[in-house]
Design a protein around this motif. Structure first.
Motif, PDB file in Angstrom:
ATOM      1  N   ARG A 220       0.810  -1.218   0.000  1.00 56.85           N
ATOM      2  CA  ARG A 220       0.000   0.000   0.000  1.00 56.85           C
ATOM      3  C   ARG A 220       0.844   1.268   0.000  1.00 56.85           C
ATOM      4  O   ARG A 220       0.314   2.374   0.040  1.00 56.85           O
ATOM      5  N   SER A 221       2.163   1.124  -0.065  1.00 51.67           N
ATOM      6  CA  SER A 221       3.034   2.275   0.176  1.00 51.67           C
ATOM      7  C   SER A 221       3.366   3.085  -1.062  1.00 51.67           C
ATOM      8  O   SER A 221       3.760   4.233  -0.966  1.00 51.67           O
ATOM      9  N   GLY A 222       3.240   2.506  -2.246  1.00 52.19           N
ATOM     10  CA  GLY A 222       3.703   3.202  -3.446  1.00 52.19           C
ATOM     11  C   GLY A 222       2.894   4.432  -3.777  1.00 52.19           C
ATOM     12  O   GLY A 222       1.670   4.452  -3.641  1.00 52.19           O
ATOM     13  N   ALA A 223       3.574   5.458  -4.247  1.00 49.72           N
ATOM     14  CA  ALA A 223       2.887   6.701  -4.618  1.00 49.72           C
ATOM     15  C   ALA A 223       2.108   6.561  -5.909  1.00 49.72           C
ATOM     16  O   ALA A 223       1.277   7.399  -6.238  1.00 49.72           O
ATOM     17  N   ASP A 224       2.357   5.477  -6.675  1.00 45.53           N
ATOM     18  CA  ASP A 224       1.703   5.300  -7.965  1.00 45.53           C
ATOM     19  C   ASP A 224       0.638   4.209  -7.919  1.00 45.53           C
ATOM     20  O   ASP A 224       0.291   3.636  -8.941  1.00 45.53           O
ATOM     21  N   ARG A 225       0.093   3.922  -6.741  1.00 45.28           N
ATOM     22  CA  ARG A 225      -0.957   2.925  -6.651  1.00 45.28           C
ATOM     23  C   ARG A 225      -2.107   3.287  -7.575  1.00 45.28           C
ATOM     24  O   ARG A 225      -2.538   4.435  -7.641  1.00 45.28           O
ATOM     25  N   VAL A 226      -2.627   2.280  -8.290  1.00 46.32           N
ATOM     26  CA  VAL A 226      -3.723   2.519  -9.221  1.00 46.32           C
ATOM     27  C   VAL A 226      -4.956   3.036  -8.496  1.00 46.32           C
ATOM     28  O   VAL A 226      -5.668   3.910  -8.985  1.00 46.32           O
ATOM     29  N   ASN A 227      -5.216   2.505  -7.295  1.00 48.31           N
ATOM     30  CA  ASN A 227      -6.432   2.900  -6.589  1.00 48.31           C
ATOM     31  C   ASN A 227      -6.235   4.126  -5.703  1.00 48.31           C
ATOM     32  O   ASN A 227      -7.127   4.518  -4.976  1.00 48.31           O
ATOM     33  N   ARG A 228      -5.055   4.743  -5.743  1.00 53.96           N
ATOM     34  CA  ARG A 228      -4.844   5.971  -4.987  1.00 53.96           C
ATOM     35  C   ARG A 228      -5.505   7.122  -5.738  1.00 53.96           C
ATOM     36  O   ARG A 228      -5.287   7.297  -6.934  1.00 53.96           O
ATOM     37  N   PRO A 229      -6.320   7.939  -5.068  1.00 56.85           N
ATOM     38  CA  PRO A 229      -6.989   9.031  -5.775  1.00 56.85           C
ATOM     39  C   PRO A 229      -5.998   9.968  -6.450  1.00 56.85           C
ATOM     40  O   PRO A 229      -4.986  10.347  -5.855  1.00 56.85           O
ATOM     41  N   SER A 230      -6.288  10.312  -7.685  1.00 56.06           N
ATOM     42  CA  SER A 230      -5.464  11.262  -8.432  1.00 56.06           C
ATOM     43  C   SER A 230      -6.325  12.477  -8.728  1.00 56.06           C
ATOM     44  O   SER A 230      -7.351  12.370  -9.399  1.00 56.06           O
ATOM     45  N   PHE A 231      -5.924  13.621  -8.225  1.00 60.20           N
ATOM     46  CA  PHE A 231      -6.754  14.811  -8.338  1.00 60.20           C
ATOM     47  C   PHE A 231      -6.307  15.730  -9.471  1.00 60.20           C
ATOM     48  O   PHE A 231      -6.485  16.941  -9.408  1.00 60.20           O
ATOM     49  N   THR A 232      -5.727  15.133 -10.522  1.00 57.57           N
ATOM     50  CA  THR A 232      -5.521  15.848 -11.769  1.00 57.57           C
ATOM     51  C   THR A 232      -6.768  15.639 -12.630  1.00 57.57           C
ATOM     52  O   THR A 232      -7.589  14.748 -12.355  1.00 57.57           O
ATOM     53  N   GLN A 233      -6.911  16.421 -13.674  1.00 57.51           N
ATOM     54  CA  GLN A 233      -8.074  16.223 -14.543  1.00 57.51           C
ATOM     55  C   GLN A 233      -8.039  14.846 -15.186  1.00 57.51           C
ATOM     56  O   GLN A 233      -9.056  14.143 -15.245  1.00 57.51           O
ATOM     57  N   ARG A 234      -6.863  14.420 -15.650  1.00 52.62           N
ATOM     58  CA  ARG A 234      -6.765  13.108 -16.283  1.00 52.62           C
ATOM     59  C   ARG A 234      -7.081  11.996 -15.280  1.00 52.62           C
ATOM     60  O   ARG A 234      -7.788  11.039 -15.597  1.00 52.62           O
ATOM     61  N   GLY A 235      -6.546  12.146 -14.048  1.00 52.60           N
ATOM     62  CA  GLY A 235      -6.827  11.147 -13.030  1.00 52.60           C
ATOM     63  C   GLY A 235      -8.304  11.079 -12.696  1.00 52.60           C
ATOM     64  O   GLY A 235      -8.866   9.995 -12.523  1.00 52.60           O
ATOM     65  N   ALA A 236      -8.961  12.234 -12.615  1.00 48.56           N
ATOM     66  CA  ALA A 236     -10.391  12.264 -12.329  1.00 48.56           C
ATOM     67  C   ALA A 236     -11.186  11.626 -13.457  1.00 48.56           C
ATOM     68  O   ALA A 236     -12.155  10.892 -13.221  1.00 48.56           O
ATOM     69  N   GLU A 237     -10.789  11.889 -14.693  1.00 45.71           N
ATOM     70  CA  GLU A 237     -11.493  11.293 -15.827  1.00 45.71           C
ATOM     71  C   GLU A 237     -11.374   9.774 -15.808  1.00 45.71           C
ATOM     72  O   GLU A 237     -12.331   9.052 -16.097  1.00 45.71           O
ATOM     73  N   ARG A 238     -10.196   9.281 -15.453  1.00 46.20           N
ATOM     74  CA  ARG A 238     -10.015   7.825 -15.426  1.00 46.20           C
ATOM     75  C   ARG A 238     -10.858   7.182 -14.322  1.00 46.20           C
ATOM     76  O   ARG A 238     -11.402   6.094 -14.501  1.00 46.20           O
ATOM     77  N   LYS A 239     -10.960   7.841 -13.168  1.00 48.15           N
ATOM     78  CA  LYS A 239     -11.843   7.338 -12.121  1.00 48.15           C
ATOM     79  C   LYS A 239     -13.297   7.367 -12.599  1.00 48.15           C
ATOM     80  O   LYS A 239     -14.057   6.426 -12.356  1.00 48.15           O
ATOM     81  N   MET A 240     -13.680   8.444 -13.244  1.00 52.62           N
ATOM     82  CA  MET A 240     -15.035   8.568 -13.757  1.00 52.62           C
ATOM     83  C   MET A 240     -15.362   7.426 -14.715  1.00 52.62           C
ATOM     84  O   MET A 240     -16.403   6.768 -14.607  1.00 52.62           O
ATOM     85  N   TRP A 241     -14.442   7.150 -15.653  1.00 49.38           N
ATOM     86  CA  TRP A 241     -14.692   6.095 -16.640  1.00 49.38           C
ATOM     87  C   TRP A 241     -14.708   4.720 -15.982  1.00 49.38           C
ATOM     88  O   TRP A 241     -15.411   3.811 -16.445  1.00 49.38           O
ATOM     89  N   GLY A 242     -13.933   4.541 -14.926  1.00 48.20           N
ATOM     90  CA  GLY A 242     -13.972   3.263 -14.220  1.00 48.20           C
ATOM     91  C   GLY A 242     -15.353   2.986 -13.648  1.00 48.20           C
ATOM     92  O   GLY A 242     -15.900   1.885 -13.797  1.00 48.20           O
ATOM     93  N   TYR A 243     -15.925   3.996 -12.981  1.00 43.10           N
ATOM     94  CA  TYR A 243     -17.280   3.830 -12.452  1.00 43.10           C
ATOM     95  C   TYR A 243     -18.300   3.693 -13.583  1.00 43.10           C
ATOM     96  O   TYR A 243     -19.243   2.892 -13.492  1.00 43.10           O
ATOM     97  N   ARG A 244     -18.108   4.468 -14.636  1.00 43.50           N
ATOM     98  CA  ARG A 244     -19.068   4.423 -15.744  1.00 43.50           C
ATOM     99  C   ARG A 244     -19.101   3.035 -16.384  1.00 43.50           C
ATOM    100  O   ARG A 244     -20.180   2.477 -16.633  1.00 43.50           O
ATOM    101  N   ALA A 245     -17.913   2.492 -16.651  1.00 46.82           N
ATOM    102  CA  ALA A 245     -17.856   1.171 -17.286  1.00 46.82           C
ATOM    103  C   ALA A 245     -18.482   0.102 -16.391  1.00 46.82           C
ATOM    104  O   ALA A 245     -19.198  -0.786 -16.874  1.00 46.82           O
ATOM    105  N   TYR A 246     -18.214   0.199 -15.102  1.00 51.45           N
ATOM    106  CA  TYR A 246     -18.790  -0.775 -14.172  1.00 51.45           C
ATOM    107  C   TYR A 246     -20.315  -0.662 -14.141  1.00 51.45           C
ATOM    108  O   TYR A 246     -21.037  -1.665 -14.194  1.00 51.45           O
ATOM    109  N   LEU A 247     -20.820   0.565 -14.079  1.00 47.54           N
ATOM    110  CA  LEU A 247     -22.260   0.775 -14.014  1.00 47.54           C
ATOM    111  C   LEU A 247     -22.955   0.348 -15.297  1.00 47.54           C
ATOM    112  O   LEU A 247     -24.067  -0.196 -15.259  1.00 47.54           O
ATOM    113  N   GLU A 248     -22.321   0.581 -16.429  1.00 49.65           N
ATOM    114  CA  GLU A 248     -22.930   0.171 -17.692  1.00 49.65           C
ATOM    115  C   GLU A 248     -23.163  -1.332 -17.732  1.00 49.65           C
ATOM    116  O   GLU A 248     -24.098  -1.809 -18.367  1.00 49.65           O
TER     117      GLU A 248
END
Length: 324
Positions: A220-248
């Motif tokens: 859990r220590s790495g700064a580049d964990r996939v599930n670590r929140p990324s508050f850049t626009q690109r990071g937010a978009e990727r989180k958004m698409w993850g939820y969108r794909a799952y919900l679809e």
């Protein structure tokens, strides 16, 4: 030529003769210091027939050199992607590179390691089951504390589609997947995570099984964990698409089984859409959340749509730092 009885099934004879073949996909990006440990843990399994597909997703550090030291190892194949396409694209490349004789496969993050008995334990559970299984899961433990990283309805036993949809089975586990059960399912490459978009719909067709064994050490220590929140626009978009794909792929069934859970998922999608500046998607998700389960939380998240997305990202990034 012997007569009488049906001819033996060629696939059954092949599998029985050599035992099921397991292939581990290890996607990696700029993890020169860690990827070797993941590969070593795969090759050090006490199960006799394990192969590895490493996907280098356009690394710009010394990852290529770290992977190259396995070039003489016949059990390892390396797939080189010229440009970084993201973790889901790398996982899809690994799945597409699975050999034809693969019976089970797993995806191992390049900063994690398997315990030596992991593959053997999971394969034996597959082979002992009287019910066709899509996946067999084992527990993960925090590499530093030893704490379990997942939540399940029991320590061992069947995992159903409803368990997964309704949040009774969530967090970090590690599983082998039956190759034949996967079919043509793939990850949405716009997403930055949320593998459940593929794994949970498989449970609708064939259940899973959880064994009471720790099979992976989870870092859990790495700064580049996939599930670590990324508050850049690109990071937010990727989180958004993850939820969108799952919900679809799961929204209809989730709404039937646990509408409150569905509302929570739509609210998460709305939040990340707001962070990314996708206001129409945010409002649409809030509407879905309200229809699924009207609550004050929907109104609270709706306030996000009133603020500029850069300000939202900065505020939540600060909040995340302060609460870690």
């Amino acid at each position: 030529m012997a007569s009488g009885g049906a001819a033996p099934d060629d696939e059954h004879v092949r599998t029985t003769a050599r035992g099921p073949r397991v292939v581990l996909v290890i996607p990696t990006f700029n993890r020169a210091r860690l990827v070797g440990h993941a590969i070593d843990s795969a090759l050090s399994q006490d199960y006799p027939d394990v192969r590895v597909v490493v996907v280098d997703d356009g690394s710009t550090d010394d990852t290529s050199a770290a992977v190259a030291r396995f070039a003489a190892e016949p059990r390892v194949r390396v797939v080189w992607r010229e440009r970084n396409g993201g973790v889901m694209a790398a996982k899809n490349s690994g799945i597409d590179a699975l050999p034809a004789d693969c019976d089970y496969f797993g995806i191992l993050d390049s900063d994690d390691v398997l315990v030596p008995s992991a593959i053997g334990v999971l394969v034996r559970a597959f082979e002992a089951s009287r019910t066709p299984l899509s996946q067999v899961f084992g527990w993960c433990a925090d590499a530093d504390t030893g704490e379990y990283t997942g939540v399940a309805p029991h320590r061992a036993g069947p995992i159903t589609y409803q368990d997964a949809l309704c949040g009774r089975f969530e967090g970090e586990f590690w599983q082998l997947i039956r190759r034949a059960a996967l079919g043509d399912r793939r990850f949405d490459e716009r997403a930055g995570g949320n593998e459940a978009m593929v794994w949970w719909p498989m449970l609708k067709e064939s259940p899973g099984l959880l064994v009471d064994t720790v099979v992976r050490k989870y870092d859990r220590s790495g700064a580049d964990r996939v599930n670590r929140p990324s508050f850049t626009q690109r990071g937010a978009e990727r989180k958004m698409w993850g939820y969108r794909a799952y919900l679809e792929r799961t929204a209809t069934d989730t709404g039937s089984s646990c509408p409150a859970r569905l509302a929570e998922l739509w609210l998460e999608h709305a939040k990340w859409a707001a962070f990314a500046g996708h206001w129409r998607a945010c409002v649409g998700s809030l509407t879905h959340a309200w229809r699924a389960n009207p609550s004050w939380r929907v109104a609270k998240v709706a306030l996000l749509a009133l603020a500029p997305s850069p300000l939202l990202r900065a505020a939540y990034a600060r909040l995340h730092r302060d609460t870690r």
